[in-house]
Structure formats: structure tokens, C-alpha cells
Scaffold this motif. Structure first.
Motif, PDB file in Angstrom:
ATOM      1  N   GLU A 203       8.305  -7.155  -7.727  1.00  0.00           N
ATOM      2  CA  GLU A 203       6.973  -6.546  -7.690  1.00  0.00           C
ATOM      3  C   GLU A 203       6.300  -6.944  -6.385  1.00  0.00           C
ATOM      4  O   GLU A 203       6.276  -8.120  -6.016  1.00  0.00           O
ATOM      5  N   ILE A 204       5.764  -5.937  -5.687  1.00  0.00           N
ATOM      6  CA  ILE A 204       5.104  -6.185  -4.414  1.00  0.00           C
ATOM      7  C   ILE A 204       3.642  -5.749  -4.505  1.00  0.00           C
ATOM      8  O   ILE A 204       3.264  -4.935  -5.353  1.00  0.00           O
ATOM      9  N   GLU A 205       2.818  -6.320  -3.626  1.00  0.00           N
ATOM     10  CA  GLU A 205       1.382  -6.010  -3.610  1.00  0.00           C
ATOM     11  C   GLU A 205       0.893  -5.920  -2.178  1.00  0.00           C
ATOM     12  O   GLU A 205       1.328  -6.690  -1.309  1.00  0.00           O
ATOM     13  N   ASP A 206       0.011  -4.963  -1.948  1.00  0.00           N
ATOM     14  CA  ASP A 206      -0.693  -4.882  -0.677  1.00  0.00           C
ATOM     15  C   ASP A 206      -2.034  -5.592  -0.858  1.00  0.00           C
ATOM     16  O   ASP A 206      -2.932  -5.062  -1.526  1.00  0.00           O
ATOM     17  N   PRO A 207      -2.198  -6.781  -0.320  1.00  0.00           N
ATOM     18  CA  PRO A 207      -3.447  -7.547  -0.537  1.00  0.00           C
ATOM     19  C   PRO A 207      -4.684  -6.810  -0.041  1.00  0.00           C
ATOM     20  O   PRO A 207      -5.783  -7.026  -0.565  1.00  0.00           O
ATOM     21  N   ALA A 208      -4.521  -5.934   0.946  1.00  0.00           N
ATOM     22  CA  ALA A 208      -5.680  -5.245   1.507  1.00  0.00           C
ATOM     23  C   ALA A 208      -6.246  -4.203   0.549  1.00  0.00           C
ATOM     24  O   ALA A 208      -7.445  -3.933   0.548  1.00  0.00           O
ATOM     25  N   THR A 209      -5.386  -3.613  -0.275  1.00  0.00           N
ATOM     26  CA  THR A 209      -5.837  -2.551  -1.187  1.00  0.00           C
ATOM     27  C   THR A 209      -5.738  -2.945  -2.653  1.00  0.00           C
ATOM     28  O   THR A 209      -6.324  -2.294  -3.511  1.00  0.00           O
ATOM     29  N   GLY A 210      -4.952  -4.010  -2.941  1.00  0.00           N
ATOM     30  CA  GLY A 210      -4.739  -4.408  -4.323  1.00  0.00           C
ATOM     31  C   GLY A 210      -3.691  -3.561  -5.035  1.00  0.00           C
ATOM     32  O   GLY A 210      -3.428  -3.774  -6.225  1.00  0.00           O
ATOM     33  N   ARG A 211      -3.073  -2.616  -4.335  1.00  0.00           N
ATOM     34  CA  ARG A 211      -2.063  -1.772  -4.969  1.00  0.00           C
ATOM     35  C   ARG A 211      -0.762  -2.535  -5.162  1.00  0.00           C
ATOM     36  O   ARG A 211      -0.341  -3.298  -4.297  1.00  0.00           O
ATOM     37  N   LYS A 212      -0.149  -2.330  -6.316  1.00  0.00           N
ATOM     38  CA  LYS A 212       1.108  -3.000  -6.638  1.00  0.00           C
ATOM     39  C   LYS A 212       2.188  -1.963  -6.960  1.00  0.00           C
ATOM     40  O   LYS A 212       1.887  -0.840  -7.363  1.00  0.00           O
ATOM     41  N   ARG A 213       3.431  -2.382  -6.807  1.00  0.00           N
ATOM     42  CA  ARG A 213       4.544  -1.473  -7.118  1.00  0.00           C
ATOM     43  C   ARG A 213       5.793  -2.287  -7.424  1.00  0.00           C
ATOM     44  O   ARG A 213       6.028  -3.332  -6.816  1.00  0.00           O
ATOM     45  N   GLU A 214       6.564  -1.804  -8.384  1.00  0.00           N
ATOM     46  CA  GLU A 214       7.842  -2.425  -8.708  1.00  0.00           C
ATOM     47  C   GLU A 214       8.962  -1.759  -7.919  1.00  0.00           C
ATOM     48  O   GLU A 214       9.049  -0.536  -7.862  1.00  0.00           O
ATOM     49  N   LEU A 215       9.801  -2.587  -7.327  1.00  0.00           N
ATOM     50  CA  LEU A 215      11.027  -2.105  -6.696  1.00  0.00           C
ATOM     51  C   LEU A 215      12.188  -2.547  -7.574  1.00  0.00           C
ATOM     52  O   LEU A 215      12.253  -3.711  -7.992  1.00  0.00           O
ATOM     53  N   ILE A 216      13.103  -1.604  -7.858  1.00  0.00           N
ATOM     54  CA  ILE A 216      14.180  -1.865  -8.802  1.00  0.00           C
ATOM     55  C   ILE A 216      15.520  -1.597  -8.117  1.00  0.00           C
ATOM     56  O   ILE A 216      15.691  -0.579  -7.444  1.00  0.00           O
ATOM     57  N   SER A 217      16.463  -2.502  -8.291  1.00  0.00           N
ATOM     58  CA  SER A 217      17.794  -2.296  -7.711  1.00  0.00           C
ATOM     59  C   SER A 217      18.427  -1.043  -8.321  1.00  0.00           C
ATOM     60  O   SER A 217      18.295  -0.770  -9.512  1.00  0.00           O
ATOM     61  N   GLY A 218      19.104  -0.264  -7.482  1.00  0.00           N
ATOM     62  CA  GLY A 218      19.734   0.961  -7.953  1.00  0.00           C
ATOM     63  C   GLY A 218      18.802   2.156  -7.998  1.00  0.00           C
ATOM     64  O   GLY A 218      19.215   3.261  -8.345  1.00  0.00           O
ATOM     65  N   VAL A 219      17.521   1.940  -7.661  1.00  0.00           N
ATOM     66  CA  VAL A 219      16.537   3.020  -7.641  1.00  0.00           C
ATOM     67  C   VAL A 219      15.933   3.085  -6.248  1.00  0.00           C
ATOM     68  O   VAL A 219      15.573   2.066  -5.673  1.00  0.00           O
ATOM     69  N   GLU A 220      15.835   4.308  -5.707  1.00  0.00           N
ATOM     70  CA  GLU A 220      15.286   4.473  -4.363  1.00  0.00           C
ATOM     71  C   GLU A 220      13.869   3.897  -4.315  1.00  0.00           C
ATOM     72  O   GLU A 220      13.004   4.288  -5.106  1.00  0.00           O
ATOM     73  N   PRO A 221      13.588   2.943  -3.413  1.00  0.00           N
ATOM     74  CA  PRO A 221      12.245   2.341  -3.351  1.00  0.00           C
ATOM     75  C   PRO A 221      11.266   3.294  -2.671  1.00  0.00           C
ATOM     76  O   PRO A 221      11.481   3.720  -1.536  1.00  0.00           O
ATOM     77  N   THR A 222      10.203   3.625  -3.362  1.00  0.00           N
ATOM     78  CA  THR A 222       9.225   4.558  -2.810  1.00  0.00           C
ATOM     79  C   THR A 222       7.837   3.932  -2.780  1.00  0.00           C
ATOM     80  O   THR A 222       7.536   3.018  -3.544  1.00  0.00           O
ATOM     81  N   ALA A 223       6.994   4.491  -1.905  1.00  0.00           N
ATOM     82  CA  ALA A 223       5.632   3.971  -1.736  1.00  0.00           C
ATOM     83  C   ALA A 223       4.685   4.491  -2.805  1.00  0.00           C
ATOM     84  O   ALA A 223       3.543   4.056  -2.880  1.00  0.00           O
ATOM     85  N   HIS A 224       5.154   5.412  -3.633  1.00  0.00           N
ATOM     86  CA  HIS A 224       4.312   6.017  -4.669  1.00  0.00           C
ATOM     87  C   HIS A 224       5.224   6.754  -5.642  1.00  0.00           C
ATOM     88  O   HIS A 224       6.412   6.977  -5.370  1.00  0.00           O
ATOM     89  N   ASP A 225       4.682   7.150  -6.771  1.00  0.00           N
ATOM     90  CA  ASP A 225       5.437   7.987  -7.693  1.00  0.00           C
ATOM     91  C   ASP A 225       5.661   9.350  -7.060  1.00  0.00           C
ATOM     92  O   ASP A 225       4.775   9.873  -6.371  1.00  0.00           O
TER      93      ASP A 225
END
Length: 496
Positions: A415-437
Motif C-alpha cells: 500500500e502506497i500513499e501520496d503524503p501531499a494529497t492523502g491518496r492511497k493505493r494498493e499495488l498487487i503482484s501479478g496485477v498491472e500497477p495503475t495510478a487510479h481505477d
């Protein structure tokens, strides 16, 4: 006196007069043909077809040339007319029962010849005469793929409605062969820059691997991501370098900027997608490019970007959540078993921004990330990912379902977070990592635009409730919540 002679006498014509008259007419026809620069040969018949000379065609047929005469290659005069864009000659031959899908050299139909050598107007005409856009030649190529191989971007708009499920395949081939104009046309009519080969290679990777600079530039212009990875973790720059295209590799291998790591929300993307679609539509209108035709069985006449109360043309689209759309239950068209296409909803654009990294594995509180063009990095919880402002806030593993996997599998989760915006996202192995849904730009029957993502719900004005079950590069899938009916909304593109 026999019956034939009696009949001729009753008609006021003797056998001798007929023979004399018929011979005279034949001689007169030959003389007229010679005066027009033709002789009574198959070669002259083909030349008349290619030059759209109806007078000569009439006289040649009257004088005994068969309409289905073939040349040495095995083509008919209809093939010749199709390749030359001679519509009047094609009409003449079709009226005399030459089959519109008659096969000639290499099992090619007149439509295929028109695609390779003719004009869009001739292709449009043959399609209107029920030419089969799904026939294959001796090499297995359909008309759309022949347009790709011949670099005929001008033909794509005519053929796209008849072969929509093959547009992505066509884009991959166009990228492989470096057909920049075809890439431009295909993406305008609904082909996805997110298409992939079985090994994960994207159109940009194929163009880079084969050193096609113009194709690379075109793909980047329409939004291809140079940091996307194939199944082996390679990016387009890696493939260009491995193939010996060092200069191209250097152009593609710039380190990702900080904004390449930015996490985004669907609401941020709607205006951007709409602006790009509107820009392409305006460019097509100013160049006089006609709207793409509609294949038999497709719905028609959807308005484009018309101003409506509350949303002027070009304004930012709203999120689909909770909106009420025009009835989506009408004008359903069968696409395949169990799936239907609907109007007035149209998917106009798709957006997916790959992050320039991928989760390889996790161990304890440490994640192993493969960075685009930058090797492997081991990042612990609480650390910042190099080159970005993203912070790793959680490292974990779990068992879950993955697309194209029959059973649940164990995956690594970061799980990653952008401290400047508070947005979080899960990155999962075997799944293309994207910046949004993944999101789609959807247009309704009134020209209003909405942003849709999986899980959103909306209702038709007749009260029927729907849920978006999936958003893919080439279609959005929705489900009728009451009946469970699955409906597909295909990507049409700005000109589709």
C-alpha cells in the motif's frame, strides 16, 4: 419450311436478312470500339472497367465479351473496377449479376482489392452492396488487416464498424509494421493503446522493438505509456535497445518524472479525457473526414457533444454514480451469446495510467519493486520510493482471485500513499500497477458525458437499476440489477 424460318417470316425478317443484319451490327460495333481505342478482347474489357467507360463496356458485352471474363491472374473486371475506384463500371457489372464477393487472385474479393488499391468511396459503395467484410484471402487476411498491411489509414473508418472486435489486433499489427497513419486512424475509431500481446507487449513496445520512430511518436502522442512493462518487466526502451535501436532507446529511456508516480482520482480524469476526444472530433470535422458508417445491426444516430441544460458542450463530465440516464433498455443489438450492446450509452474513451514500477514480492516489512528502466529496489515500510513522493505505508500478502486465474492465489500487497494529497493505493503482484481505477468516458443520448468505473450504480429514467461491473480498454460491462442481464457498451472512439 421449318418452324424457325416460318417464325422469322411472320416477324417480317428472313434468315438471310438476319444474318446480314447481325453481321452488320457486329461489324458496326467493332468499328465503333476501334474508333474509341478498343478492340474486342478481354484486355480491352478490363481497360474499359478501370477507366469507368460505360459506353465501351456496353459495346464489348453486346459484342460477346462475357461479364465474368477473367484475366491471367484470375481477377474479374469487377476487381479491376474496384481497384481503380470506377464506381459506374462496378455498378454495371453488379447489375449484370457478377457476384459482389467473387474471388480472384489469392482468393481476394473486389472489396479487398478496393481496400488495397482503391478509394474509400469505392469501399463504402461495395459495403453498401452487401460485400462481406469478414471474408479472408488466401493468406488469412480480412479487409481490415489488409488495410493495415498496406498502410491504408483512410480505409479504417469504412471498415471499423464491421470488425470492431479486431481493432486491437489491427493496432498491434500496425505498430509492429510501423504504420503511423493507420495507428492514428485505428485509435480514433476505438482501438486501444492498452492492447497487449500474450506476452504483455504493448503497441509502443512493438513499434520500439522494430525501430519505427514515426509509429513510436504517434503512439506517444495518443497517450501510450513508455513505462508500461511486459511479462518480463521490460519497457519499450529496453526492447529498442535489445534490438539495436540505441538512439530510439535513449529517447524512450528518460527516468520517470515525479508526476509519473502521481495517484489520481476518476473525477480528475473526466475533463482531460473529454478534452482529448473533443480535440480529435474537431480535427476530423475541420479536415472534412466523414463520420464512420454504421455496420448492419449496429445502432445509429447518437448525437455528439450537444449542449444540454446544466452541461454546455465541452464542460467537465460528472461521475456516473447515482445519475439517471435515458432509457438504456431500448435499441438493444445482439453482439454475442449472453451479451448485448445498448444505446443510447456510448463509451467514448478509456483511461488507465500505469505506474512506473511493479511489485515483485514481499518479505516481512520489505517490498521488492521492479522500477521501469531502473532495476529492482527493496523498500521497507515507512520509506519513500526513489524518484517519487510516494511512501510505502503497508507491506502484506493475502490470498485472492485474479483475472484469468482459475483459482485463488497468494499475492504480495504494497500500500502506497501520496503524503501531499492523502491518496492511497494498493499495488498487487501479478496485477498491472495503475495510478487510479480504470475509467471510461461515457456519452448518453443527449450528448452529456459521465465518468464511469467498476462498482458504480446508476438508473435509467424508467427506473431500471444498473451497476458497472467492469471497465476494460475496449468496452464497459454493465449488469441489470433486477434481472442479472449482462450488457456491453463498446468503445467507439471520437469518430466511432
Amino acid at each position: 419450311m421449318n418452324g424457325k424460318t416460318l417464325a422469322l417470316l411472320l416477324a417480317g425478317t428472313s434468315p438471310l436478312l438476319c444474318l446480314t443484319g447481325c453481321k452488320s451490327r457486329e461489324e458496326a460495333a467493332k468499328q465503333t470500339l476501334q474508333e474509341s481505342g478498343y478492340d474486342l478482347t478481354p484486355e480491352a474489357f478490363f481497360r474499359a472497367a478501370e477507366t469507368d467507360d460505360l459506353t465501351a463496356l456496353e459495346k464489348l458485352v453486346t459484342s460477346g465479351i462475357a461479364v465474368d471474363t477473367r484475366n491471367e491472374a484470375g481477377d474479374t473486371a469487377l476487381h479491376a473496377a474496384a481497384g481503380a475506384g470506377a464506381k459506374k463500371a462496378a455498378d454495371f457489372l453488379l447489375d449484370r449479376k457478377v457476384p459482389v464477393d467473387v474471388t480472384g487472385a489469392e482468393d481476394r474479393t473486389p472489396l479487398m482489392v478496393a481496400v488495397m488499391r482503391g478509394t474509400p468511396e469505392m469501399v463504402r459503395y461495395l459495403l453498401s452492396q452487401k460485400a462481406d467484410a469478414h471474408r479472408r484471402d488466401a493468406h488469412g487476411f480480412k479487409p481490415l488487416m489488409l488495410a493495415v498491411k498496406e498502410g491504408r489509414g483512410d480505409m479504417v473508418g469504412e471498415l471499423a464498424p464491421y470488425d470492431r472486435d479486431k481493432l486491437d489486433d489491427a493496432l498491434l499489427v500496425a505498430s509492429l509494421e510501423g504504420k503511423a497513419s493507420v495507428i492514428d486512424a485505428l485509435t480514433n475509431y476505438g482501438a486501444s493503446i492498452y492492447a497487449r500481446m500474450e506476452d504483455g507487449r504493448t503497441p509502443l513496445m512493438l513499434a520500439a522493438e522494430n525501430g519505427h520512430i514515426e509509429a513510436v511518436d504517434m503512439l506517444l502522442e495518443v497517450g501510450a505509456n513508455r513505462f508500461s512493462m511486459d511479462d518480463d518487466g521490460r519497457i519499450a526502451a529496453d526492447m529498442a535497445r535489445e534490438a539495436g535501436h540505441e538512439e530510439l532507446a535513449l529517447r524512450l529511456a528518460e527516468a520517470p518524472a515525479e508526476d509519473e508516480f502521481a495517484l489520481e482520482e476518476p473525477v480528475d480524469l473526466g475533463a482531460e479525457m473529454l478534452a482529448k476526444v473533443t480535440e480529435k472530433e474537431a480535427a476530423a470535422a475541420s479536415s472534412g473526414t466523414p463520420a464512420t458508417p454504421t455496420a448492419p445491426g449496429e445502432t445509429t444516430g447518437l448525437p455528439w457533444n450537444k449542449p444540454v441544460a446544466g452541461q454546455p458542450a465541452g464542460s467537465a463530465p460528472a461521475l456516473l454514480e447515482g445519475v439517471v440516464l435515458e432509457p438504456v433498455a431500448r435499441q438493444r443489438v445482439e453482439v454475442s451469446a449472453g451479451e448485448k450492446s445498448i444505446a443510447p450509452l456510448v463509451m467514448r474513451a478509456y483511461r488507465q495510467k500505469d505506474l512506473p514500477m511493479r511489485v515483485e514480492s514481499v518479505q516481512g516489512q520489505t517490498a521488492t519493486l521492479r522500477m521501469s528502466g531502473g532495476g529492482v529496489q527493496e523498500i521497507t515500510e515507512g520509506a519513500t520510493i526513489p524518484g517519487s513522493r510516494l511512501k510505502v505505508v503497508r507491506v502484506d500478502s493475502r490470498v485472492q482471485d485474479l483475472k484469468d486465474q482459475p483459482d485463488q492465489v497468494e499475492v504480495s500487497v504494497v500500500e502506497i500513499e501520496d503524503p501531499a494529497t492523502g491518496r492511497k493505493r494498493e499495488l498487487i503482484s501479478g496485477v498491472e500497477p495503475t495510478a487510479h481505477d480504470p475509467v471510461a468516458l461515457v456519452e448518453d443520448g443527449q450528448g452529456r458525458h459521465f465518468v464511469a468505473k467498476a462498482g458504480q450504480r446508476f438508473s435509467a429514467s424508467d427506473g431500471t437499476e444498473y451497476v458497472v461491473t467492469d471497465v476494460r480498454p475496449n468496452q464497459m460491462v454493465i449488469e441489470n440489477r433486477g434481472t442479472g442481464e449482462v450488457i456491453t457498451v463498446p468503445l467507439r472512439g471520437p469518430r466511432g
